[in-house]
Write a protein that holds these residues in place. Structure first.
Motif, PDB file in Angstrom:
ATOM      1  N   LEU A   1       0.996  -1.506  -0.216  1.00 25.90           N
ATOM      2  CA  LEU A   1       0.374  -0.351   0.122  1.00 25.90           C
ATOM      3  C   LEU A   1       1.076   1.475   0.233  1.00 25.90           C
ATOM      4  CD1 LEU A   1      -2.786  -0.915   2.804  1.00 25.90           C
ATOM      5  CD2 LEU A   1      -3.076  -1.597  -0.052  1.00 25.90           C
ATOM      6  N   ILE A   2       0.870   2.566  -1.555  1.00 21.00           N
ATOM      7  CA  ILE A   2       0.566   4.120  -1.284  1.00 21.00           C
ATOM      8  C   ILE A   2       0.887   4.586  -0.819  1.00 21.00           C
ATOM      9  CG2 ILE A   2       2.454   4.772  -2.137  1.00 21.00           C
ATOM     10  CD1 ILE A   2       3.304   2.712  -4.582  1.00 21.00           C
ATOM     11  N   THR A   3       0.697   5.086   0.697  1.00 18.32           N
ATOM     12  CA  THR A   3       0.275   6.391   1.416  1.00 18.32           C
ATOM     13  C   THR A   3       0.152   7.383   0.798  1.00 18.32           C
ATOM     14  OG1 THR A   3       1.560   6.979   3.095  1.00 18.32           O
ATOM     15  CG2 THR A   3       0.273   5.436   3.709  1.00 18.32           C
ATOM     16  N   PRO A   4      -0.997   8.008   0.086  1.00 18.34           N
ATOM     17  CA  PRO A   4      -0.677   9.870  -0.034  1.00 18.34           C
ATOM     18  C   PRO A   4       0.202  10.707   1.050  1.00 18.34           C
ATOM     19  CG  PRO A   4      -2.826   9.390   0.973  1.00 18.34           C
ATOM     20  CD  PRO A   4      -2.144   7.890   0.419  1.00 18.34           C
TER      21      PRO A   4
ATOM     22  N   CYS B   1       9.918  -7.438  -7.622  1.00 22.56           N
ATOM     23  CA  CYS B   1       9.438  -5.787  -8.101  1.00 22.56           C
ATOM     24  C   CYS B   1       8.050  -6.146  -7.803  1.00 22.56           C
ATOM     25  CB  CYS B   1       9.620  -6.883  -9.134  1.00 22.56           C
ATOM     26  SG  CYS B   1       8.454  -7.263 -10.247  1.00 22.56           S
ATOM     27  N   VAL B   2       7.743  -5.239  -7.893  1.00 27.00           N
ATOM     28  CA  VAL B   2       6.754  -4.032  -7.534  1.00 27.00           C
ATOM     29  C   VAL B   2       5.877  -3.719  -8.456  1.00 27.00           C
ATOM     30  CG1 VAL B   2       5.272  -2.693  -5.846  1.00 27.00           C
ATOM     31  CG2 VAL B   2       7.928  -3.587  -4.995  1.00 27.00           C
TER      32      VAL B   2
ATOM     33  N   ALA C   1       1.161  -2.532  -5.646  1.00 21.91           N
ATOM     34  CA  ALA C   1       1.360  -1.953  -4.926  1.00 21.91           C
ATOM     35  C   ALA C   1       0.502  -1.300  -5.410  1.00 21.91           C
ATOM     36  CB  ALA C   1       2.551  -0.844  -5.456  1.00 21.91           C
ATOM     37  N   LEU C   2      -0.814  -0.874  -4.304  1.00 23.31           N
ATOM     38  CA  LEU C   2      -2.203  -0.216  -4.247  1.00 23.31           C
ATOM     39  C   LEU C   2      -1.688   1.181  -4.118  1.00 23.31           C
ATOM     40  CD1 LEU C   2      -4.672  -2.063  -2.930  1.00 23.31           C
ATOM     41  CD2 LEU C   2      -3.154  -2.407  -5.463  1.00 23.31           C
ATOM     42  N   GLY C   3      -1.908   2.852  -5.023  1.00 25.20           N
ATOM     43  CA  GLY C   3      -1.124   4.144  -4.836  1.00 25.20           C
ATOM     44  C   GLY C   3      -2.328   4.937  -3.774  1.00 25.20           C
ATOM     45  N   ALA C   4      -2.417   5.934  -3.914  1.00 23.65           N
ATOM     46  CA  ALA C   4      -2.704   6.733  -2.665  1.00 23.65           C
ATOM     47  C   ALA C   4      -4.066   6.731  -3.481  1.00 23.65           C
ATOM     48  CB  ALA C   4      -2.310   8.438  -2.990  1.00 23.65           C
TER      49      ALA C   4
END
Length: 217
Positions: free
Chosen positions: A12-15, A162-163, A184-187
């Protein structure tokens, strides 16, 4: 931040985070949806002390769920905040500097890799993962087909994980099929009105379905 039975796992990639309490709540919702390998924490502007405090506030609940916490582009803040590592966007040259300031057991990942040779240079520098497909500095995204090709090429040839960055929910299955160790699930996953718990649950279902298809072949 390890793989389980060679199946893809989620990042998970946070804002950019200014309010650690609010983000802690959202992350708890997300992790209630199923397996998450790592959280890439992006921090909004502030002095090092305030940013370290935000990392500390989030490290405890994230790590208590056996999820790794990596901080974007600040090894000092990552280390002092108790994070598991740092995610670099400054190119392969930034790896040695981060390695010198972090203990060897901490994760060093890298993104913003625009060419194959950049990724290979980073792999040779000893990073723990490379990321493909995340938004460019101007907010634009590379074509999904290019990310699928790049992630598939890397996953087939190289041992460094790798992501693959998913720009939306619909792209997740195609990225899982590449064999990338992480998606990865982004902001966007944290947008108001987004049911992040259901999103994580659905992504894990897609991972399980892909694994079942590969087993059946």
């Amino acid at each position: 931040m390890t793989t389980q039975s060679s199946s893809t796992r989620l990042m998970l990639i946070t804002p950019p985070v200014a309010d650690a309490e609010a983000m802690a709540f959202r992350l708890m919702q997300a992790m209630a949806g199923g397996d998450v390998a790592a959280v890439l924490l992006r921090l909004s502007a502030g002095d090092d002390r305030s940013r370290i405090e935000r990392v500390k506030r989030l490290a405890g609940p994230v790590q208590a769920n056996n999820v790794a916490l990596v901080v974007e582009d600040n090894a000092l803040v990552a280390a002092r905040g108790g994070a598991d590592g740092v995610h670099l966007t400054g190119g392969p040259a930034a790896v040695s500097e981060a390695r010198s300031s972090l203990k060897s057991e901490r994760i060093i990942g890298i993104g913003a890799l625009r060419a194959r040779h950049d990724a290979m240079d980073a792999g040779e520098a000893g990073v723990d993962y490379v990321m493909f497909g995340e938004p460019r500095p101007d907010g634009s995204l590379p074509p999904l087909a290019a990310v699928v090709e790049r992630a598939g090429w890397w996953a087939e040839i190289f041992e460094t994980p790798c992501v693959a960055y998913a720009p939306d929910a619909d792209s997740i299955p195609a990225l899982i099929e590449t064999g990338a160790e992480f998606v990865a699930l982004g902001a966007w996953a944290f947008d108001e009105g987004q049911d992040i718990r259901a999103l994580v649950e659905q992504a894990n279902q897609a991972i399980s379905a892909c694994a079942a298809r590969k087993t059946a072949r």
